[in-house]
Design a protein around this motif. Sequence first.
Motif, short mmCIF file in Angstrom:
data_model
loop_
_atom_site.label_atom_id
_atom_site.label_comp_id
_atom_site.label_asym_id
_atom_site.label_seq_id
_atom_site.Cartn_x
_atom_site.Cartn_y
_atom_site.Cartn_z
N GLY A 21 0.80 -1.22 0.00
CA GLY A 21 0.00 0.00 0.00
C GLY A 21 0.83 1.27 0.00
O GLY A 21 2.05 1.25 0.19
N LEU A 34 -1.39 7.97 1.41
CA LEU A 34 -1.63 9.01 0.41
C LEU A 34 -1.13 10.39 0.84
O LEU A 34 -1.07 11.31 0.01
CB LEU A 34 -3.12 9.05 0.07
CG LEU A 34 -3.61 7.80 -0.66
CD1 LEU A 34 -5.12 7.85 -0.86
CD2 LEU A 34 -2.90 7.62 -2.01
N LEU A 75 -4.29 8.58 -8.09
CA LEU A 75 -4.74 7.25 -7.66
C LEU A 75 -4.62 6.24 -8.79
O LEU A 75 -4.21 5.10 -8.58
CB LEU A 75 -6.17 7.32 -7.14
CG LEU A 75 -6.38 8.03 -5.80
CD1 LEU A 75 -7.85 8.22 -5.52
CD2 LEU A 75 -5.72 7.25 -4.67
N ILE A 130 -0.98 5.29 -9.09
CA ILE A 130 -0.59 4.36 -8.03
C ILE A 130 -1.01 2.94 -8.38
O ILE A 130 -0.25 1.98 -8.20
CB ILE A 130 -1.19 4.83 -6.68
CG1 ILE A 130 -0.41 6.05 -6.16
CG2 ILE A 130 -1.20 3.71 -5.65
CD1 ILE A 130 -1.08 6.75 -5.00
N TYR A 174 0.61 -1.00 -6.98
CA TYR A 174 0.12 -1.02 -5.60
C TYR A 174 -1.32 -1.51 -5.59
O TYR A 174 -2.12 -1.15 -6.46
CB TYR A 174 0.21 0.38 -4.98
CG TYR A 174 1.61 0.82 -4.67
CD1 TYR A 174 2.25 0.41 -3.50
CD2 TYR A 174 2.31 1.66 -5.53
CE1 TYR A 174 3.54 0.82 -3.21
CE2 TYR A 174 3.59 2.08 -5.26
CZ TYR A 174 4.22 1.65 -4.09
OH TYR A 174 5.50 2.05 -3.81
N VAL A 209 -4.30 1.50 -0.64
CA VAL A 209 -3.95 2.86 -0.23
C VAL A 209 -4.40 3.05 1.20
O VAL A 209 -5.29 2.35 1.70
CB VAL A 209 -4.62 3.92 -1.13
CG1 VAL A 209 -4.02 3.89 -2.54
CG2 VAL A 209 -6.13 3.76 -1.19
#
Length: 247
Positions: free
Chosen positions: A6, A9, A24, A27, A32, A35
């Motif tokens: 994770g 943020l 996002l 990511i 990943y 989060v």
Amino acid sequence: MPKPLGVQLYTVRDHMKTGRDEVLRRIAEIGYGAVEAYDPTDDPKGFRQVVDDLGLTVAATHAYALLSEEPDAVFDAIATVGTDLVIIPGGIAHEEFTTADGIARTADLLNGFAEQAAGHGMRLGYHNHWWEIEPKVGGVHALEALAARLAPGVFLEVDTYWAAVGGADVPALLGRLGDRVLALHVKDGPGVREEPHVAVGDGVMPVPDILAAAPDAWRIVELDTCATDVVDALAASHAYLSGLGRG
């Protein structure tokens, strides 16, 4: 099944203010799978929609808001965000970690929030910085003294970098805290308080030893500041940690 790697943020807080959905998505593209939110009260429905669409798990959320806002409203926002792990990441006077009385007051505060969280089907945790590590209370790091007074259901998210900066042997600390540790903040850098962080694997932290000391904890990458482009550093961190595997 292993927990997905994770990102906290807060690492991309500037991107979140100006281009939340885009960062996002980036990511998720890096690889990943999870989060960790840092302000669940900021558009919880919109945030949940985006992470669901991207197939991201919300591992946990930080919740400074519990210290200043109406708790039930904060817990409702957290439920909308989609996690049952709620973490207080500071906001308590540093001096409270320098005496036994301060530790007792802090434990009472956290235990009270934990009771409220339980009423919403959630668990409460605490996240350290260096100021819960540097002081010794009763011959142990203040964080350990706090852990001894927390209710059994209250967990710790150990920030491994700040624990090292505070003077801890991090693998040994994790070993002593044991099952109390549900999550790790995995970060790297020069080991100096005011210097920027770097991609995990590019600094001084003994990352493999740290991960081996808490093999079942959720691994969450966080870079408070960064010496390079932060999204590039997240990609490099993912590549490094994926190469290590688990165990």
